[in-house]
Enzyme design. Structure first.
Site, PDB file in Angstrom:
ATOM      1  N   LYS A   1      -4.592  -2.694  14.285  1.00 37.92           N
ATOM      2  CA  LYS A   1      -4.310  -1.446  15.139  1.00 37.92           C
ATOM      3  C   LYS A   1      -5.295  -0.935  16.079  1.00 37.92           C
ATOM      4  O   LYS A   1      -6.615  -2.101  16.601  1.00 37.92           O
ATOM      5  CB  LYS A   1      -4.400  -0.150  14.370  1.00 37.92           C
ATOM      6  CG  LYS A   1      -3.852  -0.067  12.864  1.00 37.92           C
ATOM      7  CD  LYS A   1      -4.164   1.678  12.310  1.00 37.92           C
ATOM      8  CE  LYS A   1      -3.052   1.387  10.569  1.00 37.92           C
ATOM      9  NZ  LYS A   1      -3.914   0.097   9.572  1.00 37.92           N
TER      10      LYS A   1
ATOM     11  N   LYS B   1      -6.495  10.673   0.463  1.00 39.75           N
ATOM     12  CA  LYS B   1      -6.336   8.789   1.240  1.00 39.75           C
ATOM     13  C   LYS B   1      -7.344   8.299  -0.166  1.00 39.75           C
ATOM     14  O   LYS B   1      -8.379   8.831   0.271  1.00 39.75           O
ATOM     15  CB  LYS B   1      -6.683   8.978   2.945  1.00 39.75           C
ATOM     16  CG  LYS B   1      -6.600   7.702   3.292  1.00 39.75           C
ATOM     17  CD  LYS B   1      -6.597   7.781   4.723  1.00 39.75           C
ATOM     18  CE  LYS B   1      -6.246   6.579   5.566  1.00 39.75           C
ATOM     19  NZ  LYS B   1      -6.958   6.571   7.357  1.00 39.75           N
TER      20      LYS B   1
ATOM     21  N   VAL C   1      -6.070  -0.230   3.057  1.00 39.78           N
ATOM     22  CA  VAL C   1      -5.584  -1.949   2.728  1.00 39.78           C
ATOM     23  C   VAL C   1      -6.680  -2.164   1.658  1.00 39.78           C
ATOM     24  O   VAL C   1      -6.526  -2.563   0.638  1.00 39.78           O
ATOM     25  CB  VAL C   1      -5.946  -2.086   3.950  1.00 39.78           C
ATOM     26  CG1 VAL C   1      -6.535  -3.708   3.693  1.00 39.78           C
ATOM     27  CG2 VAL C   1      -5.096  -1.983   5.073  1.00 39.78           C
TER      28      VAL C   1
ATOM     29  N   GLU D   1       1.213  -0.900  -0.140  1.00 38.73           N
ATOM     30  CA  GLU D   1      -0.080   0.133   0.013  1.00 38.73           C
ATOM     31  C   GLU D   1       0.363   1.388   0.011  1.00 38.73           C
ATOM     32  O   GLU D   1       1.775   1.448   0.258  1.00 38.73           O
ATOM     33  CB  GLU D   1      -0.968  -0.036   1.425  1.00 38.73           C
ATOM     34  CG  GLU D   1      -0.391   0.278   2.694  1.00 38.73           C
ATOM     35  CD  GLU D   1      -0.930   0.325   4.007  1.00 38.73           C
ATOM     36  OE1 GLU D   1      -1.431   1.966   3.554  1.00 38.73           O
ATOM     37  OE2 GLU D   1      -1.128   0.002   4.820  1.00 38.73           O
TER      38      GLU D   1
ATOM     39  N   SER E   1     -14.175   0.543   9.574  1.00 38.58           N
ATOM     40  CA  SER E   1     -13.424  -0.146   7.807  1.00 38.58           C
ATOM     41  C   SER E   1     -13.589   0.006   6.582  1.00 38.58           C
ATOM     42  O   SER E   1     -14.168  -1.262   6.785  1.00 38.58           O
ATOM     43  CB  SER E   1     -12.052  -0.211   8.115  1.00 38.58           C
ATOM     44  OG  SER E   1     -11.109  -0.547   7.506  1.00 38.58           O
TER      45      SER E   1
ATOM     46  N   ASP F   1     -18.862   4.349  12.357  1.00 38.61           N
ATOM     47  CA  ASP F   1     -17.862   3.833  12.142  1.00 38.61           C
ATOM     48  C   ASP F   1     -16.947   2.585  11.447  1.00 38.61           C
ATOM     49  O   ASP F   1     -16.300   2.394  12.439  1.00 38.61           O
ATOM     50  CB  ASP F   1     -16.628   4.483  12.475  1.00 38.61           C
ATOM     51  CG  ASP F   1     -15.509   5.647  11.730  1.00 38.61           C
ATOM     52  OD1 ASP F   1     -14.615   4.892  10.935  1.00 38.61           O
ATOM     53  OD2 ASP F   1     -15.109   6.280  12.472  1.00 38.61           O
TER      54      ASP F   1
END
Length: 311
Positions: free
Chosen positions: A160, A87, A107, A26, A141, A139
């Site tokens: 993370k 991003k 990702v 990435e 990803s 929220d």
């Protein structure tokens, strides 16, 4: 620009044509995940780790609206050093291309582009996931839903630790994303070796990971991704007490400053870097270099498996 097709770096194009092992990388870690000037140096070290493992690195990103698989050094330098790099998740790719943007792929975007390019293995640091306040904010990803429909192996150090790890694992299960621990039955916590949750499956060699990928393809039943969770050795992790204290402080600051959405991860990673006086950066670099090495060895093992003729 009228030609929005994916472009390939010369080395990557040759490797794909010749059936040699390729590992996707990435570019968000370059533009948003690491501080300057370390980001460019580390990006080059990541590519070298893939080469040392016997594979060809394919760093994915967008330069002037052109989606590239295999950035050259000038393009990598541009994404590492210029301001205003977007991003890019999967949903952003078409808009960014049409507007001629410079962009770093997350990702999710890297996985989708790599799979479209015929690359089956991807190395990153940590996966995105469900955020801690997701019951109020929703929220989550796009990494998770993208991997549910993208046939790629992602080598990472878990998710993370700033995220809700347990909720993320539940979502991965619901979405049908395979998760295996590399030489562990515990899910890693990015900066720390143990994220606090058990895993059902463990693999102990790159060859076994390659066999899992082959089985998925030959069965033709499951079209989603495989998460290969590769923990740091305990003697290389961030001190656990330092980690927990820094995370609590960062979450408190984030709430006070109203940081949300895409800004959360870079904000907290920057806080870790500052509060630990660079110790977290060193751990982050160890994570991605180890994952790049393992991904390369998996890609090599996968190319060595004999092709199976269709029935």
């Amino acid at each position: 620009m009228t030609d929005f097709q994916i472009r390939y770096g010369e080395e990557v194009a040759r490797a794909l044509r010749d059936g040699r092992p390729v590992v996707a990388l990435e570019s968000t870690i370059v533009s948003h995940g690491l501080p300057r000037p370390d980001n460019l140096r580390v990006a080059r070290e990541i590519e070298q780790a893939v080469r040392d493992g016997g594979a060809v690195p394919a760093t994915i990103g967008m330069v002037g609206g052109q989606l590239m698989v295999g950035l050259d050094d000038a393009e990598l330098t541009r994404l590492a050093t210029v301001d205003g790099v977007a991003k890019l998740s999967v949903r952003d790719l078409a808009v960014a291309a049409a507007t001629g943007a410079d962009g770093a792929t997350t990702v999710a975007a890297t996985s989708a582009v790599a799979a479209a390019a015929g690359i089956g293995v991807f190395a990153t640091g940590g996966l995105g996931g469900v955020h801690r306040e997701a019951t109020q904010t929703f929220d989550e990803s796009a990494d998770l839903t993208t991997l549910a429909r993208t046939p790629i192996a992602v080598v990472c150090a878990g998710v993370k630790s700033i995220l809700d790890v347990g909720a993320t694992l539940e979502r991965l299960e619901t979405l049908g994303v395979g998760v295996v621990g590399y030489r562990t039955r515990r899910f890693p916590g990015f900066f720390v070796t143990d994220g606090g949750f058990d895993l059902d499956w463990s693999v102990d060699t790159p060859e076994l990971v390659a066999a899992v990928l082959a089985a998925r393809t030959e069965q033709g039943v499951h079209g989603g991704g495989l998460l290969v969770a590769n923990p740091l050795p305990e003697d290389e992790q961030l001190d656990r007490d330092v980690h927990d204290r820094t995370l609590a402080e960062g979450l408190s600051r984030m709430a006070a400053e109203g940081v949300t959405g895409k800004a959360v991860t870079p904000f907290l990673l920057a806080h870790f870097h500052s509060a630990t006086k660079g110790a977290s950066l060193a751990v982050n670099v160890r994570i991605i270099l180890r994952n790049a090495d393992l991904a390369a060895r998996i890609a090599v093992a996968a190319t060595r498996r004999p092709a199976v003729a269709p029935a």
